[in-house]
Design an enzyme around this catalytic site. Structure first.
Site, PDB file in Angstrom:
ATOM      1  N   GLU A  97       7.152   1.273   6.292  1.00 42.05           N
ATOM      2  CA  GLU A  97       5.849   0.583   5.428  1.00 42.05           C
ATOM      3  C   GLU A  97       6.161   0.673   4.288  1.00 42.05           C
ATOM      4  OE1 GLU A  97       2.223   2.395   7.338  1.00 42.05           O
ATOM      5  OE2 GLU A  97       3.431   2.642   9.076  1.00 42.05           O
TER       6      GLU A  97
ATOM      7  N   ASP B 108       6.684  -0.190   0.840  1.00 40.14           N
ATOM      8  CA  ASP B 108       5.899  -0.781  -0.465  1.00 40.14           C
ATOM      9  C   ASP B 108       5.571   0.175  -1.592  1.00 40.14           C
ATOM     10  OD1 ASP B 108       2.834   0.254   0.018  1.00 40.14           O
ATOM     11  OD2 ASP B 108       1.725  -1.417   1.201  1.00 40.14           O
TER      12      ASP B 108
ATOM     13  N   ASN C 206       6.125   8.682  12.908  1.00 43.33           N
ATOM     14  CA  ASN C 206       5.651   8.229  11.974  1.00 43.33           C
ATOM     15  C   ASN C 206       5.086   8.620  10.715  1.00 43.33           C
ATOM     16  OD1 ASN C 206       6.261   5.879  10.204  1.00 43.33           O
ATOM     17  ND2 ASN C 206       4.360   4.736  10.825  1.00 43.33           N
TER      18      ASN C 206
HETATM   19  O1  9MR Z   1      -2.275  -2.359   6.177  1.00 43.38           O
HETATM   20  C1  9MR Z   1      -3.235  -1.616   7.218  1.00 43.38           C
HETATM   21  C2  9MR Z   1      -4.569  -2.332   7.199  1.00 43.38           C
HETATM   22  O2  9MR Z   1      -5.004  -3.641   7.230  1.00 43.38           O
HETATM   23  C3  9MR Z   1      -5.647  -1.090   7.381  1.00 43.38           C
HETATM   24  O3  9MR Z   1      -7.036  -1.750   7.450  1.00 43.38           O
HETATM   25  C4  9MR Z   1      -5.482   0.043   7.770  1.00 43.38           C
HETATM   26  C5  9MR Z   1      -6.190   0.255   8.799  1.00 43.38           C
HETATM   27  O4  9MR Z   1      -6.568   2.875   8.466  1.00 43.38           O
HETATM   28  O5  9MR Z   1      -4.338   0.190   8.446  1.00 43.38           O
HETATM   29  C6  9MR Z   1      -3.049   0.187   7.217  1.00 43.38           C
HETATM   30  O6  9MR Z   1      -2.318  -0.273   8.362  1.00 43.38           O
HETATM   31  C7  9MR Z   1      -1.898   1.765   7.929  1.00 43.38           C
HETATM   32  C8  9MR Z   1      -0.333   2.120   8.713  1.00 43.38           C
HETATM   33  O7  9MR Z   1      -0.976   1.365  10.774  1.00 43.38           O
HETATM   34  C9  9MR Z   1       0.045   3.484   9.050  1.00 43.38           C
HETATM   35  N1  9MR Z   1       0.296   3.772   7.667  1.00 43.38           N
HETATM   36  C10 9MR Z   1      -0.427   3.468   6.509  1.00 43.38           C
HETATM   37  C11 9MR Z   1      -1.207   1.883   6.540  1.00 43.38           C
HETATM   38  C12 9MR Z   1      -1.818   1.452   5.497  1.00 43.38           C
HETATM   39  O8  9MR Z   1      -3.168   2.375   5.446  1.00 43.38           O
END
Ligand code: 9MR
Length: 332
Positions: A254, A256, A188
């Protein structure tokens, strides 16, 4: 002209229409795909509206944070599955598929992972984590993001604490396959939706893993973008097609769409809706694209809440982007 353009009355008419039309999950099922959202399980308990909309509209869930290494194994050998279990139980109750996110990532690792481990120690750490986590949900998690974001924005492999194990990438896939032979295993990444050096590097990596017989079933494109994104301009359909030709299943994992710029809000929302629509169209036209997942669903709890990137507003009202997905799923 879309109904929401007709002011308050139009907005209510549009909401009534959306609510009388089948939910997105039902429309998606008719098109042979799953529609998903990232979830924070504490909200399932704390906020009934959150749980209600999630159950009604989505056929797949993914943990936004609670299945990451740092959340599950805060200290070495000690696992905390409470929040992850909550999500898995909710999904089963509501007949939703589950994506596990994520086993190997350079972020959200617990501090203890930055110790100076030897190769054989890291081998044991990786094996224990994957066996324990994937094994716990064996048969219940349909898809695992085994490796997340291993390629950097410079199109090269990132440095990670796993590097002491030179074959950690393929090893992670093999361990996951052993722990749950039924789960489909994914790579991913973000910023790889279109043709370009980063997607090229990912393509080459996955091609070489496939050629070595590493058990990898699919590739996830995250699609964290803003309202100026154009799938056509970046060659998204062509890019997905070359991954499909490797025999990989394709997921949007993911998505958005941030609102940016100084246009009137109504125009920004319409541009946002168009981006959702175009990416969904690319997925629907690609026979191997089977899952379309958003990174959350209400602006209230987005990781980028200030830029209102999701399809429900912070009061759970469907936005133009919701209607765009609804329409697109209904188009032949
Ligand atoms: O949405 C997630 C956020 O709440 C966390 O703080 C963050 C930590 O790095 O991760 C975010 O999710 C990520 C996902 O796990 C991997 N791809 C990018 C996403 C957005 O940063």
């Amino acid at each position: 002209m879309p109904l929401w353009r007709y002011g308050v009355v139009g907005l209510f008419a549009a909401i009534a229409l959306a609510q009388s039309a089948p939910p997105l999950r039902e429309l998606a099922e008719r098109r042979g795909i799953l529609i998903g959202a990232a979830v924070e399980p504490n909200l399932l308990v704390e906020e009934p509206r959150y749980a209600q909309v999630l159950a009604r509209e989505f056929s797949l869930v993914v943990a936004e944070n609670v299945m990451k290494w740092g959340a599950l194994q805060t200290s070495r050998g000690q696992f905390n599955f409470a929040a992850a279990d909550l999500l898995v139980d909710f999904a089963q109750k509501h007949k939703q598929a589950i994506r596990g996110h994520t086993l190997v990532w350079h972020q959200q690792l617990p501090r203890w992972m930055y110790g100076n481990f030897s190769r054989s120690e890291m081998e044991a750490i990786l094996a224990e984590h994957i066996r324990t986590v994937v094994g716990r949900y064996k048969g219940r998690i349909a898809y695992w993001d085994v490796v997340n974001e291993a390629i950097g924005d410079d199109a090269r492999l990132r440095a990670t604490p796993f590097d002491v194990l030179p074959d950690y990438l393929e090893r992670a896939f093999r361990l996951a396959r052993q722990a749950d032979p039924q789960a489909k295993l994914f790579y991913n990444d973000y910023g790889a939706e279109g043709l370009g050096p980063k997607s090229e590097a990912i393509y080459n990596l996955l091609k070489s893993l496939k050629e070595k017989g590493v058990p990898i079933d699919g590739v996830g494109f995250q699609v964290h973008v803003d309202q100026g994104f154009s799938p056509q301009r970046v060659g998204m359909a062509e890019n997905l097609e070359r991954f499909a030709r490797l025999g990989l299943e394709i997921h949007i994992t993911e998505m958005d769409v941030r609102l940016v710029g100084g246009q009137p809000q109504a125009e920004r929302l319409e541009a946002q809706a168009r981006v959702y629509q175009e990416v969904l169209q690319v997925c629907l036209r690609q026979p191997r694209c089977k899952v379309f997942t958003l990174w959350g669903f209400t602006d209230a709890y987005s990781w980028r809440a200030a830029s209102e990137p999701l399809i429900f507003d912070d009061r759970y009202q469907p936005k133009p982007a919701y209607f765009a997905l609804q329409r697109t799923l209904q188009q032949p």
